[in-house]
Motif scaffolding. Structure first.
Motif: not given
Length: 230
Positions: A143, A146-151, A153-154
Motif C-alpha cells: 500500500w 502504491i501511494k508513492e507510485t500515485g504521488k 505519477l501525479a
C-alpha cells in the motif's frame, strides 16, 4: 467482470502512457493554451477555457494515439524501424565536398532519433522515481508503494502538463510554469520519500545527540585553562 476491469485498465493504461511518456501532455497543454488565448473572443472565464482546452486536448490526443495504432504498438514500430530510417537518412546526405556531405549525412541519420527523444527523456524522468517506490514498498508494504507510485505519477503529470501549456506562451513561460507546478505539487503531495526519510533520520540523530550526556556543545571563544585544579 474481471475481464471488463482488465480491459478498462489496459485502455486507460494506454492513455496514461501516451500522456506521460508520449506526446499526450504536449497536445493537451497546447490545446489548453489555445483555449486560454481565445477566452476573450469566446467570452468565457479562465477556468472554463482551461476546462474546455483540457477536454478538447484529451480528445485530440487519444484520437492521435488510436490513429497511430496505440501507444505501445506505435512505439514498438518506431523502435523497430529506427535502424533502417537512420541508414536511409545517411544515404540521402548531400554536399559540395566530403566534409559537408559527411555532416549532412550525419544530421539526416540522427533525425529519426529526434522523434524518439520525448519518449526517452520522459522514460528517464520516470525512472528516477523507482528507487523511492521500491524503498517505500520495503518499508511500508504494497500500500505504501502504491501511494508513492500515485504521488510520483501525479507529480510527473502536473509538471508535464504545465510544460506543455507554458511552451505555447514562449520560452520563459515554458521554464517558469513547470517550476511553479512542481513547487505546488510538492507542497500538496509532499516531497519524495527519500527526502522525507533523510529528514526523519536527521531529526532522529539530532534528538539522540541532544539527549546524550557525553556529547557536549563546544563554547566558541571560551578559553581553556588546563593548569587549573579543582
Amino acid at each position: 467482470m474481471v475481464s471488463n476491469v482488465v480491459s478498462v485498465a489496459k485502455r486507460y493504461g494506454k492513455y496514461g502512457a501516451n500522456f506521460l511518456l508520449g506526446t499526450g501532455s504536449t497536445t493537451v497543454g497546447k490545446s489548453i493554451a489555445e483555449s486560454i488565448k481565445a477566452r476573450k473572443t469566446n467570452n468565457v472565464s479562465l477556468l472554463k477555457s482551461f476546462g474546455k482546452g483540457m477536454t478538447d486536448g484529451f480528445t485530440k490526443s487519444n484520437a492521435e494515439m488510436v490513429q497511430a495504432g496505440g501507444f505501445f504498438k506505435s512505439m514498438k514500430k518506431a523502435f523497430g524501424q529506427l535502424p533502417a530510417n537512420m541508414k536511409a537518412g545517411w544515404e540521402t546526405g548531400t554536399g559540395k565536398n566530403a566534409v559537408s556531405k559527411f555532416f549532412s549525412s550525419l544530421g539526416k541519420s540522427l533525425k529519426p532519433l529526434g522523434k524518439m527523444m520525448p519518449f526517452a527523456m520522459n522514460a528517464l524522468w520516470m525512472l528516477q522515481f523507482v528507487p523511492d517506490i521500491v524503498q517505500r514498498t520495503k518499508d511500508e508494504g504494497i500500500w505504501g508503494g502504491i501511494k508513492e507510485t500515485g504521488k510520483s505519477l501525479a507529480n510527473m503529470g502536473v509538471i508535464s502538463l504545465a510544460a506543455g501549456i507554458g511552451a505555447s506562451f514562449g520560452l520563459g513561460w515554458g521554464l517558469i510554469l513547470p517550476l511553479v507546478a512542481g513547487t505546488l505539487t510538492n507542497a500538496i503531495l509532499g516531497s519524495s520519500y527519500r527526502d522525507k526519510k533523510a529528514a526523519a533520520e536527521a531529526a532522529k540523530q539530532e534528538a539522540q545527540a541532544a539527549n546524550n550526556p557525553f556529547i557536549q556543545t563546544p563554547q566558541v571563544g571560551q578559553r581553556l585553562d588546563i593548569t587549573s585544579r579543582v
